[in-house]
Design an enzyme around this catalytic site. Structure first.
Site, PDB file in Angstrom:
ATOM      1  CG  ASP A 157      -1.774   1.295   1.170  1.00  0.00           C
ATOM      2  OD1 ASP A 157      -2.585   1.431   0.244  1.00  0.00           O
ATOM      3  OD2 ASP A 157      -1.568   2.187   2.028  1.00  0.00           O
ATOM      4  CG  ASP A 310      -5.418   5.216   3.482  1.00  0.00           C
ATOM      5  OD1 ASP A 310      -4.308   4.958   3.986  1.00  0.00           O
ATOM      6  OD2 ASP A 310      -5.555   5.635   2.320  1.00  0.00           O
ATOM      7  N   PRO A 328       0.249  12.849   0.224  1.00  0.00           N
ATOM      8  CG  PRO A 328       0.017  10.934  -1.095  1.00  0.00           C
ATOM      9  CD  PRO A 328       1.029  11.947  -0.630  1.00  0.00           C
TER      10      PRO A 328
HETATM   11  N1  LIG Z   1      -3.404   7.072   1.427  1.00  0.00           N
HETATM   12  C1  LIG Z   1      -2.556   8.072   1.351  1.00  0.00           C
HETATM   13  O1  LIG Z   1      -2.929   9.135   0.846  1.00  0.00           O
HETATM   14  N2  LIG Z   1      -1.313   7.972   1.825  1.00  0.00           N
HETATM   15  C2  LIG Z   1      -0.681   6.778   2.286  1.00  0.00           C
HETATM   16  C3  LIG Z   1      -0.082   5.966   1.209  1.00  0.00           C
HETATM   17  C4  LIG Z   1      -0.784   6.047  -0.086  1.00  0.00           C
HETATM   18  O2  LIG Z   1      -1.733   5.259  -0.298  1.00  0.00           O
HETATM   19  O3  LIG Z   1      -0.403   6.863  -0.918  1.00  0.00           O
HETATM   20  C5  LIG Z   1       0.414   7.142   3.257  1.00  0.00           C
HETATM   21  O4  LIG Z   1       1.176   6.260   3.694  1.00  0.00           O
HETATM   22  O5  LIG Z   1       0.552   8.330   3.588  1.00  0.00           O
END
Ligand SMILES: NC(=O)N[C@@H](CC(=O)O)C(=O)O
Length: 437
Positions: A157, A310, A328
């Protein structure tokens, strides 16, 4: 609304409605298991006054970033566990994109043991599918699955396992090991430079677009690979109406595919990007309202199996910068229940039994946790969450337990509040305070 006294081996949770149904009851917990459910119960080492609230099985999050090791300035297993307990969680799955990457049993066992030492929530490490998340060589899946952490789920991920042959091999190993491959569905060739959902808003704002097809093409491909490999694939953070239709098709074929959706993809759309505030930058990106509507319907119907946060903490300097440069990700653990109440419960799309299904029972079943997501019944492990369904609260990013503050829900007033969380009969959070062991 709650009173708690002393440490205990017996716990009484009074005045709660199981799954928000029926008349209020009391629940007695002895040595970590539910021993009695009735009315007028009294006498325990500790009492939690449920205040007429809803009793649910403790929540299980299949998708959390705890940043330890490597980025302890943004989150640690301890601070992330605190956020989880306050959010009603009794088990979380910590993603492998740490530094170093969790691609060996040494590291996954370390994360598991550290989570147990903190003791606020079971921290299950997710192992990387490929060495260093590089997408070229399979990691030691068997060693991680056989280690102390008994890794049940593997994911790169943050990155997609985009090589179809490698994904096929991973699914074949997953079948043999009885584990799950969780895919971050993003065809990288379609998202080079992309920072926002490809659509009218991104075009107007001058932001490079991340098309729905980048997600959907991988979901379709992986469904077919899973069908032929006989392995189980889980789609991380589904974000488009097209993904919902692909999941519906794949499930109808009997393919072993499951999927999660985040609270933010249910509530927020890309109209929020108008301010260029990078708190709204997330992967996959916030989509359009029609996608939110389809995702909500799919969650209610069961086409999408569960909610996963997440939870992605980031430092201030990684978010308070120009949109293109920002990392992100958004926080999620402490706001998930309230966002689900706002998006799903308020309009009747889910009742509280449905919330138990999508936040506890299904995620526990997907990874095969024997002691989580269980029925609230005598003899079952006491992993429980007490919710005040009538409360409202205003999110204050700076007051969250996380070491970071990147929540898009800051200053929002949301319904429903976690009153208490119980892990194997021990109160881990109560009235907004964490209870250390
Ligand atoms: N979901 C996100 O926006 N960020 C996740 C990893 C990812 O999926 O880019 C991260 O580890 O910050």
């Amino acid at each position: 609304m709650t009173r708690a006294t002393g440490a205990s081996t017996s716990l009484l949770i009074t005045d709660v409605r199981l799954y928000g149904e029926g008349d209020p009851v009391d629940v007695r917990v002895v040595d970590g298991d539910i021993a009695e459910i009735g009315t007028g119960l009294a006498g325990a080492d500790e009492t939690v006054d449920g205040g007429g609230g809803v009793l649910l099985p403790g929540f299980v999050d299949l998708h959390t970033h705890l940043r330890e090791p490597g980025r302890e300035d943004t989150e640690t297993i301890e601070t992330g566990s605190a956020a989880a307990a306050l959010g009603g969680y009794t088990a979380v799955f910590a993603m492998a994109n740490t530094d170093p990457v969790a691609d060996t049993a040494v590291l996954t066992d370390h994360v598991w043991r550290r989570g147990q030492a903190v003791g606020l929530v079971d921290v299950h490490p997710v192992g990387a599918v490929t060495v260093g998340l590089q997408g070229t060589q399979l990691a030691e899946l068997g060693a991680m699955a056989d280690g102390d952490a008994h890794v049940k789920m593997f994911s790169d991920d943050g990155k997609c396992v985009h090589d179809p042959l490698l994904m096929r091999r991973a699914l074949e190993y997953a079948r043999g090991l009885g584990v799950l491959i969780a895919q971050h569905a993003e065809e990288p060739r379609l998202t080079v430079g992309a920072i926002a959902h490809e659509g009218p808003n991104a075009a107007r704002l001058g932001l490079a677009g991340w098309p729905r097809s980048a997600e959907e093409s991988i979901v379709a491909r992986d469904a077919i690979l899973a069908r032929d490999a006989g392995g189980r694939v889980h789609i991380c953070h589904a974000s488009t109406a097209g993904t919902v239709e692909l999941l519906r098709w794949a499930k109808a074929q009997g393919i072993a595919i499951t999927a999660e959706v985040t609270p933010h993809h249910l509530l927020l759309d890309d109209s929020r990007l108008a301010t260029y505030d990078a708190v709204n930058k997330v992967n996959p990106p916030l989509r359009e309202d029609s996608d939110c509507v389809a995702l909500r319907a799919a969650l209610a119907e069961g086409v999408i199996d569960c909610v996963a946060t997440d939870h992605a903490p980031h430092a201030e300097q990684e978010k308070c910068c120009e949109f293109a440069a920002a990392r992100p990700g958004m926080l999620g653990l402490q706001t998930a229940l309230s966002v689900i109440a706002a998006t799903m419960v308020a309009d009747g799309a889910l009742d509280w039994r449905g919330v138990a299904r999508v936040m506890s029972e299904r995620p526990a079943a997907i990874v095969g946790l024997p002691d989580q997501g269980r029925p609230i019944a005598v003899g079952e492990p006491a992993n429980l969450t007490v919710v005040d369904p009538d409360a409202t609260w205003t999110v204050d990013a700076s007051a969250l337990a996380s070491r970071s503050a990147n929540t898009p829900f800051d200053s929002m007033t949301l319904p429903a509040r976690v009153v208490a969380t119980v892990l194997r009969g021990r109160v881990t959070a109560i009235d907004g305070e964490v209870r250390a062991r």
